[in-house]
Design a protein around this motif. Structure first.
Motif, PDB file in Angstrom:
ATOM      1  N   THR A 193     -13.800   6.322  -2.599  1.00  0.00           N
ATOM      2  CA  THR A 193     -12.513   6.313  -1.909  1.00  0.00           C
ATOM      3  C   THR A 193     -11.429   5.869  -2.889  1.00  0.00           C
ATOM      4  N   GLY A 194     -10.168   6.115  -2.540  1.00  0.00           N
ATOM      5  CA  GLY A 194      -9.089   5.828  -3.464  1.00  0.00           C
ATOM      6  C   GLY A 194      -7.974   5.012  -2.856  1.00  0.00           C
ATOM      7  N   VAL A 195      -7.178   4.392  -3.721  1.00  0.00           N
ATOM      8  CA  VAL A 195      -6.057   3.595  -3.261  1.00  0.00           C
ATOM      9  C   VAL A 195      -4.959   3.625  -4.317  1.00  0.00           C
ATOM     10  N   ILE A 196      -3.714   3.614  -3.864  1.00  0.00           N
ATOM     11  CA  ILE A 196      -2.548   3.442  -4.723  1.00  0.00           C
ATOM     12  C   ILE A 196      -1.681   2.358  -4.105  1.00  0.00           C
ATOM     13  N   VAL A 197      -1.326   1.359  -4.906  1.00  0.00           N
ATOM     14  CA  VAL A 197      -0.394   0.324  -4.441  1.00  0.00           C
ATOM     15  C   VAL A 197       0.858   0.386  -5.290  1.00  0.00           C
ATOM     16  N   ARG A 198       1.967   0.005  -4.672  1.00  0.00           N
ATOM     17  CA  ARG A 198       3.279   0.093  -5.318  1.00  0.00           C
ATOM     18  C   ARG A 198       3.901  -1.295  -5.364  1.00  0.00           C
ATOM     19  N   ARG A 199       4.430  -1.636  -6.530  1.00  0.00           N
ATOM     20  CA  ARG A 199       5.103  -2.930  -6.665  1.00  0.00           C
ATOM     21  C   ARG A 199       6.414  -2.920  -5.904  1.00  0.00           C
ATOM     22  N   VAL A 200       6.615  -3.947  -5.094  1.00  0.00           N
ATOM     23  CA  VAL A 200       7.832  -4.026  -4.295  1.00  0.00           C
ATOM     24  C   VAL A 200       9.001  -4.321  -5.236  1.00  0.00           C
ATOM     25  N   PRO A 201      10.055  -3.491  -5.192  1.00  0.00           N
ATOM     26  CA  PRO A 201      11.187  -3.693  -6.112  1.00  0.00           C
ATOM     27  C   PRO A 201      11.840  -5.062  -5.928  1.00  0.00           C
ATOM     28  N   LEU A 227       0.833  -1.194   0.000  1.00  0.00           N
ATOM     29  CA  LEU A 227       0.000   0.000   0.000  1.00  0.00           C
ATOM     30  C   LEU A 227       0.869   1.246   0.000  1.00  0.00           C
ATOM     31  N   SER A 228       0.628   2.135  -0.946  1.00  0.00           N
ATOM     32  CA  SER A 228       1.346   3.406  -1.012  1.00  0.00           C
ATOM     33  C   SER A 228       0.503   4.552  -0.482  1.00  0.00           C
ATOM     34  N   LEU A 229      -0.810   4.507  -0.733  1.00  0.00           N
ATOM     35  CA  LEU A 229      -1.696   5.587  -0.291  1.00  0.00           C
ATOM     36  C   LEU A 229      -3.126   5.089  -0.252  1.00  0.00           C
ATOM     37  N   ALA A 230      -3.861   5.462   0.779  1.00  0.00           N
ATOM     38  CA  ALA A 230      -5.295   5.209   0.860  1.00  0.00           C
ATOM     39  C   ALA A 230      -5.995   6.535   1.120  1.00  0.00           C
ATOM     40  N   LEU A 231      -7.034   6.804   0.356  1.00  0.00           N
ATOM     41  CA  LEU A 231      -7.775   8.061   0.443  1.00  0.00           C
ATOM     42  C   LEU A 231      -9.210   7.790   0.865  1.00  0.00           C
ATOM     43  N   ASP A 232      -9.737   8.629   1.756  1.00  0.00           N
ATOM     44  CA  ASP A 232     -11.118   8.475   2.180  1.00  0.00           C
ATOM     45  C   ASP A 232     -12.030   9.291   1.272  1.00  0.00           C
ATOM     46  N   GLU A 233     -13.317   9.373   1.657  1.00  0.00           N
ATOM     47  CA  GLU A 233     -14.289  10.048   0.801  1.00  0.00           C
ATOM     48  C   GLU A 233     -14.036  11.545   0.671  1.00  0.00           C
ATOM     49  N   PRO A 258       9.393   3.507  -9.818  1.00  0.00           N
ATOM     50  CA  PRO A 258       8.464   2.480  -9.336  1.00  0.00           C
ATOM     51  C   PRO A 258       7.345   2.164 -10.319  1.00  0.00           C
ATOM     52  N   VAL A 259       6.637   1.066 -10.030  1.00  0.00           N
ATOM     53  CA  VAL A 259       5.417   0.693 -10.739  1.00  0.00           C
ATOM     54  C   VAL A 259       4.255   0.878  -9.774  1.00  0.00           C
ATOM     55  N   PHE A 260       3.235   1.629 -10.191  1.00  0.00           N
ATOM     56  CA  PHE A 260       2.071   1.886  -9.352  1.00  0.00           C
ATOM     57  C   PHE A 260       0.812   1.368 -10.034  1.00  0.00           C
ATOM     58  N   ALA A 261      -0.134   0.879  -9.221  1.00  0.00           N
ATOM     59  CA  ALA A 261      -1.494   0.600  -9.667  1.00  0.00           C
ATOM     60  C   ALA A 261      -2.430   1.464  -8.831  1.00  0.00           C
TER      61      ALA A 261
END
Length: 420
Positions: free
Chosen positions: A412-420, A124-130, A398-401
């Protein structure tokens, strides 16, 4: 500054624990695993993720649990038993009993063994609420220039990734939700709801007049003075295609004669200014050859959401789509080949790396790595159940989804980052 507190979810957000991640991942691996290809992978990945402290141990535990499930669900035995237990089929054949197939293959024909990529771990790189909303797109041309866009329906959002954290960028007043972002020629371009188009000129984001009021879902350009934006309201009108001059001017391009009964185009991407693809509703694929747009036979009526290919213009073009179930299309030598994934939910986004491996994302936190030139693929553990709308690998970075919950409020939002 918006930044995740390592190991904790913001109030109101539900990030899945290692057990739930492993369970969902095990289901996917179990569907993909039918023989020794993934069994051997499982046997060689037992220590994954142990090298970077508590977070690494948690990721490693989840990944080990998923791979361990292959040993059961894929029918794996000891190394000594490989020759008798499953050599007739490598991982994931959905052909007839006893036929040879690669991971995720829908063909029953005999194929050569495929070297499967090792699944990456994601964090998890970032989680956003409403209060902030969902994230729809991410782009970057280097580690020092990475942006993501999204927001609430009436409040657009731009985030910049700097120093390992995401921070908001100021956008023009009354900017609605932004659907896509692309950079070329030193400028950033983003499009979104209600025909929104904004441009970062190196100093600030400025509004542009697109001339349309329907949602714009994608933007891309090979040159700063020739951009393409696509969209549509998903109703009775034909899809929207706009051509931009990079300085704020947009003009419509009529594609109604070649779009059939499709009512929207969702993404546009190209290898060069004379090799551009747009995908959309009812299986619509359009191609621009530098002079005009034409329709290509996709072989499906499914909704097509994402399109991508290798940055250097080599290899296949990959499309992700489907709503009730997933679908991947791959363009080889001018022909679109289909890989249905009936057990997976709808797919949204794709990104192709320098080796030709396509990372595809979608509903229920789906991430899959698809081997270049084949129908073989392996599932990866995203760690979230949110819908992932887009994935992008930053050159040298990095690679992000990215994604979130954006079909029904609260968004709500989310960003995940691929572990190098």
């Amino acid at each position: 500054m918006i930044q995740r507190d390592e190991g904790h979810a913001p109030r109101g957000r539900s990030i899945r624990g290692a057990d739930a991640v492993a369970t969902r991942g095990a289901e996917r691996v179990g569907r993909a695993a039918g023989g020794v290809g993934l069994c051997r992978l499982a046997m060689t990945r037992g220590g994954a993720g142990e090298g970077d402290g508590g977070a690494g141990r948690r990721r490693g535990a989840a990944l080990r649990a998923v791979l361990a499930s292959v040993m059961v669900m894929g029918g794996c035995g000891s190394r000594g038993g490989d020759g008798d237990a499953g050599e007739s089929g490598s991982a994931g054949s959905t052909g007839s009993t006893g036929s040879t197939g690669s991971t995720g293959s829908t063909s029953g024909s005999t194929t050569s063994p495929v070297d499967l990529p090792e699944p990456h771990a994601w964090e998890l790189s970032l989680a956003l609420d409403e209060g902030q909303g969902a994230v729809f797109s991410v782009w970057g041309d280097g580690p020092g220039n990475i942006v993501a866009v999204g927001g609430q329906p009436m409040a657009g959002m731009v985030l910049r990734y700097e120093g390992g954290a995401w921070a908001p960028d100021e956008v023009p007043p009354e900017t609605p939700r932004l659907s896509w972002v692309h950079g070329v020629g030193g400028h950033l371009h983003a499009v979104g709801y209600y025909g929104a188009a904004i441009r970062h000129d190196g100093e600030a984001w400025v509004s542009e007049t697109s001339g349309v009021s329907v949602p714009l879902w994608g933007v891309w350009g090979a040159r700063s003075d020739e951009l393409w934006a696509v969209g549509g309201a998903g109703k009775s009108e034909p899809p929207v295609v706009l051509r931009g001059d990079g300085a704020g001017g947009w003009s419509p391009v009529d594609v109604s004669a070649i779009s059939g009964d499709a009512n929207a185009l969702y993404k546009v991407w190209g290898r060069a200014q004379d090799d551009v693809y747009a995908v959309g509703a009812r299986g619509l694929i359009l191609h621009y050859d530098g002079a005009s747009w034409s329709a290509e036979a996709s072989g499906t009526l499914a909704t097509l959401i994402g399109v991508s290919g290798a940055a250097d213009g080599s290899g296949d073009v990959v499309v992700a789509g489907g709503r009730s179930s997933g679908l991947v299309l791959r363009r080889r030598q001018g022909v679109w080949e289909s890989l249905p994934l009936p057990e997976e939910p709808g797919l949204d986004g794709a990104w192709v790396d320098a080796d030709g491996v396509a990372t595809v994302v979608g509903r229920d936190g789906f991430i899959g790595a698809f081997v270049a030139g084949t129908s073989a693929w392996v599932p990866e553990v995203s760690g979230v159940m949110d819908e992932l709308h887009a994935v992008f690998g930053v050159p040298g970075g990095p690679v992000f989804a990215v994604g979130g919950r954006f079909e029904v409020a609260p968004y709500t939002g989310v960003i995940v980052r691929r572990v190098p």
